[in-house]
Design an enzyme around this catalytic site. Structure first.
Site, PDB file in Angstrom:
ATOM      1  N   HIS A   1      38.345  40.499 -12.289  1.00 20.23           N
ATOM      2  CA  HIS A   1      37.002  41.220 -12.138  1.00 20.23           C
ATOM      3  C   HIS A   1      37.111  42.826 -12.986  1.00 20.23           C
ATOM      4  O   HIS A   1      36.725  43.900 -12.386  1.00 20.23           O
ATOM      5  CB  HIS A   1      36.913  41.637 -10.546  1.00 20.23           C
ATOM      6  CG  HIS A   1      35.385  42.023 -10.203  1.00 20.23           C
ATOM      7  ND1 HIS A   1      34.700  43.221 -10.197  1.00 20.23           N
ATOM      8  CD2 HIS A   1      34.493  40.971  -9.802  1.00 20.23           C
ATOM      9  CE1 HIS A   1      33.728  42.981  -9.809  1.00 20.23           C
ATOM     10  NE2 HIS A   1      33.536  41.647  -9.553  1.00 20.23           N
TER      11      HIS A   1
ATOM     12  N   HIS B   1      33.907  34.592 -14.164  1.00 21.10           N
ATOM     13  CA  HIS B   1      33.639  35.925 -13.943  1.00 21.10           C
ATOM     14  C   HIS B   1      34.696  36.656 -14.027  1.00 21.10           C
ATOM     15  O   HIS B   1      35.013  37.827 -13.270  1.00 21.10           O
ATOM     16  CB  HIS B   1      33.042  35.888 -12.320  1.00 21.10           C
ATOM     17  CG  HIS B   1      32.307  37.134 -11.869  1.00 21.10           C
ATOM     18  ND1 HIS B   1      31.257  37.846 -12.838  1.00 21.10           N
ATOM     19  CD2 HIS B   1      32.702  37.832 -11.017  1.00 21.10           C
ATOM     20  CE1 HIS B   1      30.955  38.857 -12.063  1.00 21.10           C
ATOM     21  NE2 HIS B   1      31.545  38.853 -11.011  1.00 21.10           N
TER      22      HIS B   1
ATOM     23  N   HIS C   1      26.805  37.114  -3.390  1.00 21.03           N
ATOM     24  CA  HIS C   1      28.215  37.313  -3.319  1.00 21.03           C
ATOM     25  C   HIS C   1      28.833  36.265  -2.374  1.00 21.03           C
ATOM     26  O   HIS C   1      28.391  36.199  -1.111  1.00 21.03           O
ATOM     27  CB  HIS C   1      28.682  38.546  -3.187  1.00 21.03           C
ATOM     28  CG  HIS C   1      28.141  39.491  -4.335  1.00 21.03           C
ATOM     29  ND1 HIS C   1      26.866  40.085  -4.498  1.00 21.03           N
ATOM     30  CD2 HIS C   1      28.884  40.132  -5.367  1.00 21.03           C
ATOM     31  CE1 HIS C   1      26.791  40.706  -5.553  1.00 21.03           C
ATOM     32  NE2 HIS C   1      27.930  40.683  -6.040  1.00 21.03           N
TER      33      HIS C   1
ATOM     34  N   ASP D   1      28.941  35.486  -7.069  1.00 23.28           N
ATOM     35  CA  ASP D   1      30.011  36.163  -7.512  1.00 23.28           C
ATOM     36  C   ASP D   1      31.083  36.412  -6.566  1.00 23.28           C
ATOM     37  O   ASP D   1      30.959  36.600  -5.350  1.00 23.28           O
ATOM     38  CB  ASP D   1      29.363  37.616  -8.268  1.00 23.28           C
ATOM     39  CG  ASP D   1      28.331  37.316  -9.371  1.00 23.28           C
ATOM     40  OD1 ASP D   1      27.937  36.046  -9.492  1.00 23.28           O
ATOM     41  OD2 ASP D   1      27.998  38.335  -9.912  1.00 23.28           O
ATOM     42  N   ASP D   2      32.268  36.522  -7.216  1.00 16.59           N
ATOM     43  CA  ASP D   2      33.340  37.199  -6.687  1.00 16.59           C
ATOM     44  C   ASP D   2      34.264  36.214  -5.706  1.00 16.59           C
ATOM     45  O   ASP D   2      35.227  36.813  -5.219  1.00 16.59           O
ATOM     46  CB  ASP D   2      33.003  38.464  -5.793  1.00 16.59           C
ATOM     47  CG  ASP D   2      32.491  39.626  -6.747  1.00 16.59           C
ATOM     48  OD1 ASP D   2      32.483  39.401  -8.030  1.00 16.59           O
ATOM     49  OD2 ASP D   2      32.015  40.578  -6.288  1.00 16.59           O
TER      50      ASP D   2
END
Length: 257
Positions: A116, A112, A207, A61-62
């Protein structure tokens, strides 16, 4: 002076408790997605693959992160492992080449949100814009739209579910493994959490992003250690798309029986 110190301690404690409470509220809501409130969406909510398949799905993620993502890709390439990258739309704007590289090397690119956001705190239009803008910028980078979406903070809402369903996508959460790698809990902790808890069909949360800008993040160091360990246990690594295909076939078979 003592009063000021006590005041600061109290305020800090309230803030930490509030963040902890918010995280747990979001987690509880996400874990209860199959309740009556979300019953109509259970076919697009995925937290795990098949129990009878010795596979795991690594998810990141991210990103894309200009420092860490290329290193992650190097390690995945070294071990001949594919993963799924849940990217932030605004980061794709200035790290598009990294996304293109990941896609060309066989990894899945997923949505995603654009900035965020916490979807449980946003309106339908705000959520829709975040998701669609991310879809479009990923399409520009790799030539196709993602089919998977993961909500930041594991927060959910009915509006989000409607938008995802209307766009023929799936909501991807994760299984029983969250080593909180972004918080730098220690390389050994990340490795041990994954290798001790791993089960068939697990979706593992990791991540690209790390709050400490070291040359090599703990996630990257841990990857190089736990991938061989999982292979020794007999696990194969799949993308979310591959995991979903296997799950869909299993569901179709069960319906026919």
């Amino acid at each position: 002076m003592m009063k000021k110190i006590l005041y600061v301690i109290c305020i800090s404690a309230i803030f930490i408790f509030g963040m902890f409470k918010l995280e747990n509220i979001n987690t509880i809501e996400a874990n209860n997605l199959v309740s009556d409130k979300f019953k109509e969406y259970e076919d697009i909510i995925i937290k795990k693959g098949r129990d009878d398949k010795k596979v795991v799905a690594l998810t990141f993620d991210d990103g894309p992160d200009e420092d860490f993502t290329p290193q992650i890709l190097d390690i995945l390439k070294k071990h001949n492992v594919k993963g799924t990258f849940f990217v932030i739309g605004e980061k794709v704007e200035y790290n598009g080449d990294i996304v293109k590289r990941a896609f060309k090397e066989g990894h899945e690119i997923a949505n995603h949100t654009f900035t965020h956001i916490n979807v449980s705190k946003k309106s339908y239009d705000e959520i829709n814009k975040e998701i669609i803008d991310t879809q479009n910028i990923i399409k520009e980078a790799i030539g196709e739209y993602p089919t998977s979406f993961r909500p930041p903070y594991r927060a959910v809402s009915k509006n989000m579910c409607d938008i995802i369903k209307n766009n023929d996508m799936d909501i991807i959460l994760w299984s029983n493994i969250d080593p909180r790698d972004w918080s730098n809990p220690g390389v050994d902790y990340i490795v041990n959490t994954i290798t001790s808890k791993v089960e068939n069909g697990n979706i593992i949360l990791l991540h690209d992003y790390n709050k400490v800008r070291n040359k090599t993040s703990q996630t990257i160091q841990a990857l190089d250690m736990f991938i061989p360990k999982l292979k020794e246990k007999g696990f194969d690594f799949v993308t979310i798309h591959e995991l979903k295909d296997s799950l869909d076939k299993d569901r179709a078979t069960q319906k026919q029986q």
